[in-house]
Enzyme design. Structure first.
Site, PDB file in Angstrom:
ATOM      1  CE1 TYR A   1      -3.861   2.253   0.363  1.00 23.21           C
ATOM      2  CE2 TYR A   1      -2.749   3.146   2.291  1.00 23.21           C
ATOM      3  CZ  TYR A   1      -3.759   3.216   1.355  1.00 23.21           C
ATOM      4  OH  TYR A   1      -4.663   4.252   1.399  1.00 23.21           O
ATOM      5  CE  LYS A  11      -3.728   4.712  -2.315  1.00 17.61           C
ATOM      6  NZ  LYS A  11      -4.805   5.262  -3.145  1.00 17.61           N
ATOM      7  CD  GLN A  57       5.621  11.316  16.407  1.00 17.68           C
ATOM      8  OE1 GLN A  57       5.230  11.708  17.495  1.00 17.68           O
ATOM      9  NE2 GLN A  57       6.779  11.690  15.896  1.00 17.68           N
TER      10      GLN A  57
END
Length: 324
Positions: free
Chosen positions: A149, A153, A280
């Site tokens: 993924y 992308k 994060q």
């Protein structure tokens, strides 16, 4: 808000969570919408309310194969976006991002159409810079479980900008941060849908590690507004532009909020952290503010309340169907 004259608009992945909301907004604005989906993660239920509209058309098609249609604008949203789904067939996930981008760019080139790419904050990987701005190149594992993924992308973004440079194509690229809302797939493994479904069922809520990793959650209506505003800009504005809510919460805070809003007696339990899980994630949206005059309006508790109501109705309908 209405942006410009009526157009013929192609939306790939249009029966998915984000795609169905985008199709709905475009139809409301008076555009003719061609929704393309292979129904791997999208569902007819998401677009059932649009099927009676004379401005809406559905085509079952996989974007890894060429598509020959007419359109003024193309939104390319086709790709499974949750780890459960994109890791199910990682080779096909990469093909969807890369071959899908090639096919949509080729179509846009033939039609001289404006083309939009739904990219992702996953291009930043497990970031060393916080919050993440568009100038940050990212820290991505190219051979990990999430790479199909993440790297798919990233490659799609490369293709978009090379088509821009080589063929002078008008492109728009958005990097989507965590988004939630009605029509999320109940079993997609994303944190909001997981927590809400578990809480409504009275099951334990599973967090990974201590739940101290952070995410920023954008309500779907705000995200779609960002899409439409970017598509309405002139050719000189290409992106990539971060679209997300900069409000940052720990995963444990999210779980506690969901339990409170649902009135659930669910307990929070810990599981081991999955590989390459970012510690994060929070967008710097200065560019979106400056270029699009866009900021998210829906705060977390308001958006979660709407999302909980959707899943409560969805799960109740499923139970009635099973019992009948």
């Amino acid at each position: 808000m209405r942006y410009g004259k009526s157009k013929k608009i192609l939306v790939t992945g249009g029966a998915g969570f984000l795609g169905s909301h985008l199709c709905e907004r475009l139809v409301e604005q008076g555009h003719e919408v061609l929704c393309v989906d292979n129904f791997f993660t999208g569902t007819r239920r998401n677009i059932a309310h649009l099927m009676e509209s004379k401005n809406f058309e559905l085509l079952r098609h996989d974007v890894t194969h060429p598509l020959y249609v007419e359109a003024d604008e193309i939104y390319n949203l086709a790709c499974p976006a949750s780890p459960v789904h994109y890791q199910f067939d990682p080779v096909q996930t990469t093909k969807t991002s890369v071959n899908g981008a090639i096919n949509m760019l080729g179509l846009a080139k033939r039609l001289k159409a404006k083309v939009f790419q739904a990219s992702t904050s996953e291009v930043y990987g497990d970031p060393e810079v916080h919050p993440q701005s568009e100038s940050y190149w990212g820290r991505v594992n190219p051979i990990g479980f999430r790479s199909c993924y993440d790297e798919g992308k990233r490659c799609a973004e490369t293709l978009f900008f090379d088509y821009r440079r080589q063929h002078n194509l008008e492109i728009k690229v958005v990097r989507i941060f965590n988004t939630y809302g009605p029509r999320m797939h109940p079993n997609d493994g994303r944190v909001v849908s997981n927590f809400v479904v578990q809480a409504l069922r009275g099951q334990d809520i599973t967090v990974y590690g201590e739940g101290l990793q952070t995410r920023a959650f954008c309500y779907v209506d705000d995200l779609i507004e960002g899409f439409i505003r970017l598509m309405a800009t002139g050719a000189e504005i290409t992106g990539p532009i971060n679209i997300g809510n900069p409000g940052e919460f720990t995963i444990r805070e999210l779980a506690e909020t969901v339990i409170r809003l649902t009135g659930s007696r669910s307990k929070i339990v810990s599981r081991p952290l999955p590989p390459d899980d970012p510690k994060q994630r929070r967008p710097n949206i200065d560019l979106a503010r400056q270029v699009l005059d866009w900021v998210p309006e829906v705060q977390l508790e308001e958006g979660l309340t709407k999302t909980i109501a959707y899943f409560d109705a969805f799960l109740s309908a499923e139970e009635r169907r099973i019992d009948s």
